[in-house]
Design an enzyme around this catalytic site. Sequence first.
Site, PDB file in Angstrom:
ATOM      1  N   LYS B  14      -5.915  45.246   0.465  1.00 49.64           N
ATOM      2  CA  LYS B  14      -5.213  45.432   1.749  1.00 49.64           C
ATOM      3  C   LYS B  14      -6.097  44.935   2.881  1.00 49.64           C
ATOM      4  O   LYS B  14      -7.329  45.126   2.848  1.00 49.64           O
ATOM      5  CB  LYS B  14      -4.884  46.918   1.933  1.00 49.64           C
ATOM      6  CG  LYS B  14      -4.006  47.228   3.141  1.00 49.64           C
ATOM      7  CD  LYS B  14      -3.665  48.720   3.190  1.00 49.64           C
ATOM      8  CE  LYS B  14      -2.807  49.081   4.394  1.00 49.64           C
ATOM      9  NZ  LYS B  14      -2.468  50.527   4.435  1.00 49.64           N
ATOM     10  N   SER B  95       2.396  51.661   4.821  1.00 48.14           N
ATOM     11  CA  SER B  95       1.882  50.449   5.436  1.00 48.14           C
ATOM     12  C   SER B  95       1.285  49.465   4.430  1.00 48.14           C
ATOM     13  O   SER B  95       1.100  48.299   4.768  1.00 48.14           O
ATOM     14  CB  SER B  95       0.801  50.834   6.451  1.00 48.14           C
ATOM     15  OG  SER B  95      -0.300  51.417   5.808  1.00 48.14           O
ATOM     16  N   SER B 119       1.188  55.814   2.847  1.00 45.16           N
ATOM     17  CA  SER B 119       1.169  54.353   2.902  1.00 45.16           C
ATOM     18  C   SER B 119       0.935  53.640   1.570  1.00 45.16           C
ATOM     19  O   SER B 119       1.095  52.431   1.482  1.00 45.16           O
ATOM     20  CB  SER B 119       0.109  53.882   3.905  1.00 45.16           C
ATOM     21  OG  SER B 119       0.588  54.052   5.214  1.00 45.16           O
TER      22      SER B 119
END
Lengths: 520, 453
Positions: B14, B95, B119
Amino acid sequence: MRFGWRLRRRLPHVRLFSTVTQGYTDSRWPGWEVVVGLEVHAQIKSRSKLFSNSLTSNPNEPPNTSVSPYDAAFPGTLPKLNPTCVDLTLRTAIALGSQVQRRSAFDRKHYFYADLPAGYQITQHYAPIATGGQLDLETRRTIRIKQIQIEQDTGKSAFDARRRASMIDLNRAGTGLMEIVSEPDMRSPEEAGVYLRTLQAILRSVGSSDGNMEQGSLRCDVNVSVNRVGEPPGTRCEIKNLNSVKFMQVAITCEIFRQIELLEKGEFVQQETRGFDEAAARTFSLRSKEDAPDYRYMPDPNLSPLLLDQSYVDRIRFTMPELPAKTRARLMSKGLTARDADVLMSVDAGREVGFDGQVGEGAVTYFDTVATGRDPKVVVNWITHDLLGQLTARNLTFKQNPVSTQQLADLIDLVQKGLITGTSAKTLLRRMLDQRTNALPSKLAEEMSLLALPADGDTGSSELEQWCREAMDVLPSETAAAKKGNTGVVNKLVGRVMRISRGRVNALKVKEVLESMLRD
Amino acid sequence: MGGGHLSGTKVAIKDNICTKDMPTTCSSEMLRNFTPPFDATVVTLLHNSGAQIIGKTNCDEFGMGSLNIHSIHGPVVNPWKSFSPDDRPRSAGGSSGGSAAAVAAGLCDVSLGTDTGGSVRLPASYCGIVGLKPSYGLLSRWGVVSYSDSLDCVGVLARTVDDVQKVFMTLNHHDLKDPTSLPSSVRAKASNMLSVQTFSRWDGDSSSLSGLRIGIPQEYFPTEMQPSVLHPIRSLLKELRGLGATLVPVSLPSTSYALSAYYVIASAEASSNLARFTGVEYGTYVDPPPGADRTKAAHVYAYSRSKGFGREARKRILLGTYALSADAFDNYFLQAQRIRKLVKCDFDDIFAVPNVLSSFQSQATSQPKVDVLIHPSAIRTAPPLELVSDSLDAYVQDALTVPASLAGLPALSVPAGTADDGWPVGMSVVGQWGCDDLVIRVGEVVHAAAGNN
């Protein structure tokens, strides 16, 4: 050596503090009372910063050479508490008799400023590491301590007018600070000065800070208010960033006059934060209470509360360096006069404060080492009169003293055993200072033929008698006068013998021999 | 790279996890050209175990979002191939939407995400893969760009529970660089508690759940939940009972307050953590226009911060700044912290394994004790991107995931079949702090059971 503050305490107006708190007025502002409190920020003398591994620095280092990604608030970095900073703060707390809190915590204080890269400073707003305590002044007055907290120092920013740019140096960013907050217990600018100097001496003696105001490792903010005698304390103003004892006292004095002038005109003192203009010797408004920023204090979510158990605090307590008051008492218990103790201690105060609590070797340690197994009074005389005197004459500080404790000890032993005369010893001391030799004085004395002749041995007597005869031959009129009973001139003959022998003989013995020869 | 037990494993990271050989943008204009000077600890551990890091994945800006639509790189499209007639592109969840989509699309074997309030679990649920949010304090956060320090966790996403477990084991080490990383002694204590309490009754056997007590929290089936996600859930629960598990209805009464508390705490910490982005030391700097007020640093920074942060980040910074202001602090921030404590107590009340991080034991209650909780990961399947907006709905996505975040508990979302619309539904297994091993083993059984549906 500076005895300034020692002398000042003997001034009569300061002595009044010991007996008067209420109703005391100063001839500078009759009818008014003054209330002063101090917030002192002292840089913790740790090798590395409070929450990162980068080294602490001094202001002379090139900008931005001691900065880690954490210090520059790079994303992804996290703080890691340096336990040495906690230990050194605990030394301060213990020295000031503060109550160390079993649980303290770190909070973020938010504001935007160029020298604060994270946009917040980590401090201890809600739960400081120590509360309470007191500082006893030489004036026999006691100033209470409110609290001690650990926090981060900021970087430095300077405006470059030519390039119209702000220059930012993060060397200082993240250095550990102790904020030491006093109660509003001081009653004059001078008393604030004594407090600050005394605090400085304590921080230096326990090694928690070098307390250097010129270098900026000790800075202070003062709160000042005035009130008419018999009335409650007035509205206070805070004066920020005072960087010397002298300017702090001038700033407080100026602020006192400003506030009194306002009140005498029937106006009010606004609670506000003020700066001090050293050149103009006046304070000026920085911001009013209404403009006070909202720092949005928040517990730091990365740093768990600091939990200190009693055994941990005790370990610090029992390994603390000696406090100044205790040192003085110990020295005097060894038979030193107050004056000797003060001289040693004031020289000692100039010693280097080591990193991470290493207490540097100063004049007191030097004395302690040499005095082990020797007469302390003799040792202190050699240090304060001869060694310090010679150093001063050469423009050397005690830090630059080339004479080792072994050398001085050997020198004193030679004199005490009667192997050399005091005069020879002084010659040797000068030689060690001038030549910076590592050789022991006993060796040097031999080389320089300074070893005294035994005062009562047979071998020496004939040589001594020969020198006496020589002296009497050179000074016939003095000899004649002496023979007629003028004892005063005998000393002149003794001096001559000393010169001939290059100081190797004991003057008393010379006199004895001379007198007997004169009687013949 | 050679040896190492992750040799040959392709991993995506990420973009809010620092990599020194690749930019780390956090999907923000603020860090568009930013490459960190160091690797995050989790990245170093992956390198050391021979994993091949193939790239960085899209996410909501600084991890703020539930649908991965707040990004300078654009929204993440969910790669799930549904056979439903509705073929409008759907959200991958957020997210960590990019991390989930990369795994679901087969671009990599495993990805790292971060989970602050859901997330990792939400995108895993929407994309039909497995996503683990470990117990807070197990995986190092050094090098993870902070959104909300007290909630942020590095999470692992993969197509199988086994892959998730392998990577989790690789990363599960105490790190001195992270002050919130817990020492081995605490981890061992939790592991011992788990052995005594649960594994003495259920030995981890995947063919039988006999002896395992599974709690079904009643508050996790709110009115906002799509009815169609309930079908696969019902059949899954039946399957688990068939394997011998005891299903126990339980109540976590503070759940309804958790979402508001979460947004106050997360926003407050975000406003603090994001204060560092001024463009001075790094990142995007915007010079104030001629004649601008430069009397205060804040006025100068305003230009960089207004341009550098997207809408959602700005919104949360403002909300958090307000929550920390002197007037609001007690009513918002402190109140939210109180709720957070209540949420933790709720969990401690129902778990058979005691919480090794709690200083006092919970009150004896009438609630039956359970080993794990199982509940839907989300209130719905992935929403079509054209329907998502800034409305309050986006925040409700997190309602089922934030309680475990507030309590710092391990939670694993595994695929549990598809809803009527043909899109995946995720089931979350939640355990006591430090019981990640249990959550993973139960998750494995749940995943297998769902496959039998």
